[in-house]
Design a protein around this motif. Sequence first.
Motif, PDB file in Angstrom:
ATOM      1  N   VAL A 128      11.452  -5.834 -28.154  1.00 56.22           N
ATOM      2  CA  VAL A 128      10.007  -6.506 -28.549  1.00 56.22           C
ATOM      3  C   VAL A 128       8.987  -5.703 -27.516  1.00 56.22           C
ATOM      4  O   VAL A 128       9.049  -5.439 -26.511  1.00 56.22           O
ATOM      5  CB  VAL A 128      10.549  -7.898 -28.496  1.00 56.22           C
ATOM      6  CG1 VAL A 128       8.974  -8.542 -28.500  1.00 56.22           C
ATOM      7  CG2 VAL A 128      11.463  -8.433 -29.107  1.00 56.22           C
ATOM      8  N   ASN A 129       7.702  -5.758 -28.304  1.00 56.37           N
ATOM      9  CA  ASN A 129       6.621  -5.545 -27.494  1.00 56.37           C
ATOM     10  C   ASN A 129       6.728  -4.148 -26.754  1.00 56.37           C
ATOM     11  O   ASN A 129       6.277  -4.155 -25.382  1.00 56.37           O
ATOM     12  CB  ASN A 129       6.196  -6.556 -26.774  1.00 56.37           C
ATOM     13  CG  ASN A 129       4.770  -7.376 -26.906  1.00 56.37           C
ATOM     14  OD1 ASN A 129       3.862  -6.420 -27.792  1.00 56.37           O
ATOM     15  ND2 ASN A 129       4.560  -8.338 -26.687  1.00 56.37           N
ATOM     16  N   ALA A 196      -2.095  -2.130 -25.760  1.00 54.65           N
ATOM     17  CA  ALA A 196      -2.595  -3.414 -25.133  1.00 54.65           C
ATOM     18  C   ALA A 196      -1.991  -3.564 -23.797  1.00 54.65           C
ATOM     19  O   ALA A 196      -2.507  -4.368 -22.722  1.00 54.65           O
ATOM     20  CB  ALA A 196      -2.004  -4.532 -25.987  1.00 54.65           C
ATOM     21  N   PHE A 197      -0.894  -2.890 -23.415  1.00 56.67           N
ATOM     22  CA  PHE A 197      -0.225  -2.892 -21.987  1.00 56.67           C
ATOM     23  C   PHE A 197       0.003  -1.689 -21.291  1.00 56.67           C
ATOM     24  O   PHE A 197       0.249  -0.661 -21.777  1.00 56.67           O
ATOM     25  CB  PHE A 197       1.379  -3.452 -22.333  1.00 56.67           C
ATOM     26  CG  PHE A 197       1.318  -4.973 -22.995  1.00 56.67           C
ATOM     27  CD1 PHE A 197       0.748  -5.858 -22.344  1.00 56.67           C
ATOM     28  CD2 PHE A 197       1.720  -5.020 -24.415  1.00 56.67           C
ATOM     29  CE1 PHE A 197       0.987  -7.327 -23.004  1.00 56.67           C
ATOM     30  CE2 PHE A 197       1.685  -6.257 -24.867  1.00 56.67           C
ATOM     31  CZ  PHE A 197       1.179  -7.355 -24.189  1.00 56.67           C
ATOM     32  N   ARG A 224       8.508  -8.733 -18.872  1.00 56.46           N
ATOM     33  CA  ARG A 224       7.253  -9.056 -18.386  1.00 56.46           C
ATOM     34  C   ARG A 224       6.159  -7.791 -18.701  1.00 56.46           C
ATOM     35  O   ARG A 224       6.849  -6.726 -18.300  1.00 56.46           O
ATOM     36  CB  ARG A 224       6.974  -9.255 -17.005  1.00 56.46           C
ATOM     37  CG  ARG A 224       7.812 -10.575 -16.427  1.00 56.46           C
ATOM     38  CD  ARG A 224       7.739 -10.484 -15.270  1.00 56.46           C
ATOM     39  NE  ARG A 224       8.622 -11.703 -14.540  1.00 56.46           N
ATOM     40  CZ  ARG A 224       7.873 -12.475 -13.570  1.00 56.46           C
ATOM     41  NH1 ARG A 224       6.843 -12.236 -13.017  1.00 56.46           N
ATOM     42  NH2 ARG A 224       8.618 -13.598 -13.147  1.00 56.46           N
ATOM     43  N   ASN A 225       5.221  -7.966 -19.515  1.00 55.45           N
ATOM     44  CA  ASN A 225       4.369  -6.718 -19.807  1.00 55.45           C
ATOM     45  C   ASN A 225       2.983  -7.236 -19.295  1.00 55.45           C
ATOM     46  O   ASN A 225       2.397  -8.322 -19.346  1.00 55.45           O
ATOM     47  CB  ASN A 225       3.990  -6.965 -21.440  1.00 55.45           C
ATOM     48  CG  ASN A 225       5.166  -6.145 -22.215  1.00 55.45           C
ATOM     49  OD1 ASN A 225       6.282  -6.274 -21.731  1.00 55.45           O
ATOM     50  ND2 ASN A 225       4.896  -5.522 -23.298  1.00 55.45           N
ATOM     51  N   ASP A 261      12.135 -17.191 -25.757  1.00 54.53           N
ATOM     52  CA  ASP A 261      10.970 -18.144 -25.373  1.00 54.53           C
ATOM     53  C   ASP A 261       9.606 -17.143 -24.910  1.00 54.53           C
ATOM     54  O   ASP A 261      10.043 -16.566 -24.017  1.00 54.53           O
ATOM     55  CB  ASP A 261      11.460 -19.195 -24.315  1.00 54.53           C
ATOM     56  CG  ASP A 261      10.053 -19.919 -23.681  1.00 54.53           C
ATOM     57  OD1 ASP A 261       9.032 -19.890 -24.424  1.00 54.53           O
ATOM     58  OD2 ASP A 261      10.235 -20.578 -22.573  1.00 54.53           O
ATOM     59  N   VAL A 262       8.817 -17.254 -25.777  1.00 56.59           N
ATOM     60  CA  VAL A 262       7.664 -16.221 -25.661  1.00 56.59           C
ATOM     61  C   VAL A 262       6.559 -17.277 -24.842  1.00 56.59           C
ATOM     62  O   VAL A 262       6.315 -18.099 -25.424  1.00 56.59           O
ATOM     63  CB  VAL A 262       7.227 -15.530 -26.768  1.00 56.59           C
ATOM     64  CG1 VAL A 262       5.745 -14.729 -26.398  1.00 56.59           C
ATOM     65  CG2 VAL A 262       8.108 -14.715 -27.549  1.00 56.59           C
ATOM     66  N   LYS A 263       6.307 -17.038 -23.550  1.00 53.06           N
ATOM     67  CA  LYS A 263       5.718 -17.975 -22.818  1.00 53.06           C
ATOM     68  C   LYS A 263       4.233 -18.108 -23.182  1.00 53.06           C
ATOM     69  O   LYS A 263       3.765 -19.186 -23.269  1.00 53.06           O
ATOM     70  CB  LYS A 263       5.279 -17.161 -21.276  1.00 53.06           C
ATOM     71  CG  LYS A 263       6.473 -17.493 -20.508  1.00 53.06           C
ATOM     72  CD  LYS A 263       7.070 -18.738 -20.225  1.00 53.06           C
ATOM     73  CE  LYS A 263       8.550 -18.932 -19.756  1.00 53.06           C
ATOM     74  NZ  LYS A 263       9.222 -20.243 -19.932  1.00 53.06           N
TER      75      LYS A 263
END
Lengths: 330, 330, 330
Positions: A128-129, A196-197, A224-225, A261-263
């Motif tokens: 993911v991401n 984005a990151f 963590r990104n 769980d995406v914060k």
Amino acid sequence: MAQSSVTLFGIVDAGVTYAKTSGGDSVYGLTNSGNATSRLGFRGVEDLGGGLKAGFWLEGAIQNDSGTGAGGGAAGPGFEFKRRSTVSLMGNFGEVRLGRELTAAYNTVSAYDVFGQVGIGQHFGFGVNGSPFRVSNMVSYYTPGMSGFKAGINYGFGETAGDSSFGRYIGGSVGYDNGPLSVGLGLEQQNDPSAAFDKEQSLGLGASYNFGVVKLAGLVRQQRNTPVGGGDKWKMNSASLGVTAPVGAAGEVRAAYNYYDVKSVDGKAHQLSLGYVHNLSKRTALYGTYAFLKNQKSETFSVSANGLGIATPAGGKNQNALTVGIRHAF
Amino acid sequence: MAQSSVTLFGIVDAGVTYAKTSGGDSVYGLTNSGNATSRLGFRGVEDLGGGLKAGFWLEGAIQNDSGTGAGGGAAGPGFEFKRRSTVSLMGNFGEVRLGRELTAAYNTVSAYDVFGQVGIGQHFGFGVNGSPFRVSNMVSYYTPGMSGFKAGINYGFGETAGDSSFGRYIGGSVGYDNGPLSVGLGLEQQNDPSAAFDKEQSLGLGASYNFGVVKLAGLVRQQRNTPVGGGDKWKMNSASLGVTAPVGAAGEVRAAYNYYDVKSVDGKAHQLSLGYVHNLSKRTALYGTYAFLKNQKSETFSVSANGLGIATPAGGKNQNALTVGIRHAF
Amino acid sequence: MAQSSVTLFGIVDAGVTYAKTSGGDSVYGLTNSGNATSRLGFRGVEDLGGGLKAGFWLEGAIQNDSGTGAGGGAAGPGFEFKRRSTVSLMGNFGEVRLGRELTAAYNTVSAYDVFGQVGIGQHFGFGVNGSPFRVSNMVSYYTPGMSGFKAGINYGFGETAGDSSFGRYIGGSVGYDNGPLSVGLGLEQQNDPSAAFDKEQSLGLGASYNFGVVKLAGLVRQQRNTPVGGGDKWKMNSASLGVTAPVGAAGEVRAAYNYYDVKSVDGKAHQLSLGYVHNLSKRTALYGTYAFLKNQKSETFSVSANGLGIATPAGGKNQNALTVGIRHAF
């Protein structure tokens, strides 16, 4: 002295999948890789003498519903060796590998997903991401087995002129496999995974214990990104708890609960997966998998099946999916 | 009568390359094919009886740093048989081949580059401005060996309706290989190689002599392109002088000086290449190559490494590059 | 119990083709697949015991004039398994197959084209206006042979969310093969074959009789497409009548007359095909094919050759084409 072997190997796995999103449309179709990823590969090992060996491994995915080649997870424009393309030197010191392959961080932790990271029942917290399954341009080192302990480290060149840290991947894993107990830990940092990151970092831990009658397996993972330009980190916690049990001489049942769980998103996602595999031989099996995915509030997780477009649910909507198929390895 | 064999073969070659351009950035990365081009192929020969044989050869390049397929030199969109895809009829008369392959003109002359036309150390005078390495749609004829003499001719259809000469390739080579001495000559004409040129013509000559302790090899080549609409021809002269010498039972050192002179550009380019190959077996070797490229005045030649972007230097700027890698054939 | 085999197989077929359209340009070139479609494949069967078998079949086309991969009929972007990619379960009950392959409707009827659906001499009535040669996402069932009778049915998922009939393919065939007589019937319905049509339906019938000295074969076919928004159906009738005869120990002559009639176009097309195949072995043959195509009034049918652009004739114009080549199977 120079004994060697070249092996042609592969898997063709096809099934029929039904998926239904609450408040949305249902879809039927022929899907790939419900029990194991369809692939074709060539690999070999050469004995160089003195305990030294050289080896190669070329492996690409196949989307057998339509016959197209497919890279590591994503559909490719023709058959490619994007699952793995490595050359190795092996000895008492372990193994040095150059090329593209699964990262040790992913491989070691995802091994505790009882649905094997394929099909609608798999744990979807990886990849993911900007967290990679596979990385190109890697130099990797794997230890030999040492009383059940093993470790691996991956360094992926960013290949950016004037900035050797841009796009760089560094990750590794340690594991212990002995008798009924297996434990693995993986951590990684991918620089500049997207526009984005600035950075993606993850830490995962998995373990399994084989009681004979049943085998229990689980994993937890945090990612963590770091956003470009600062600000709050994007964070995701995910976990999987699964069980497998033999049924008669040829069957195996599987069940897993997965948690995401995406914060930054209000709400979590819960997935329940149930499966049965009936082995017709060591190479060939019939299988059935059912998955139920529950999104809370604004969460929009989705099951996916290779070769069929399943719409991502609207926030808080649920999904039901069923695959029945056949896997044949060669 | 119909004996036959089908062979699966290939090479996976990977290394780590560093390159630095004067006044520019340095870059690091994982590169392919530093000692031999990474590839996968299938070939076979069928004995038809009466001295007649039929054969096929399907071979494609692999960019194993990322797993993608790659055509003849350039990156392709998926695995393709662009290195060679031919069917042959062979007999006492020699060999007739249909399909795509290296041209005899290129193959015969480039054989005297002691760096084997791979990696940063290779002679870069071939394949420039429309002079092809490989040609599709060819009918080719190769003589049998005759007391060391051999020759080949390639005819590549332009396949243009109403104008059979448009895009046509005609080339050929003659060679002599006997004991320590080897000589080869190649010439070619490619019609309409690009929108800028009506015609590309080249003539190359190479030779080598094996003194046992060292082997000396060299080549000279001239290429002339005729512009569309007339005017001065674009011309390039290039040359290579190299030496290889065995070191102990398993090693070989290589060195070469390469020279490039494009007439329309003010200044020449000089390249010095040094290499060492350590054979772990007939199929597997470790290698290191260093190259220094000196551009004079406005010249902008560049070394290149498969799988890593090395910026072309500004006019008159130099380059240093180093590759250390492993080649494994199967 | 688990005996198995994996087979690497293929064909490389190349020839030189000349084509001339009345009132237009002639074109020469190197073409593929004049006698049999160039391909590379991997297939295998595993004996599961108790009369049950599992099998896989991965096969892709090759355009060997240029080395590119090619999908089912059309050029692809890299080698793909678009000719066939299936997994099967076989037993006394017949065979269940999942994946992409030729449809039974096409396969059964086209088998009576004596030019084998390849090259300039083939019957061109199939694959027109949305009638598929191959279909992806299929579940298929084939009966075992029953005193010469056999049948097959194909269901191809449309994979459209919320509308399981959109894009769906349903087709089937029945056949009888016993001694000198062979008969086959195929019918199909492809929903939404293009933006212009809601539905494509075809019915074909073919038969052959082997008199020993000569074998006679023929087929008739009708296709109807239902336009989106109603109106007259688009209709095409086509037919082929062919003959093959052995010549000496190694030769075979072939001749066929083909007929095409698109109802919405004023005029029909007639094609005369003549061929000779000289077998050098079971796997290797030299061949020559001549085709003459006569378009009446506004009709614009065209011969085609794999790997060479042959311009579609203007209305009522004729074509002459000749291919001489070699086919080598492995």
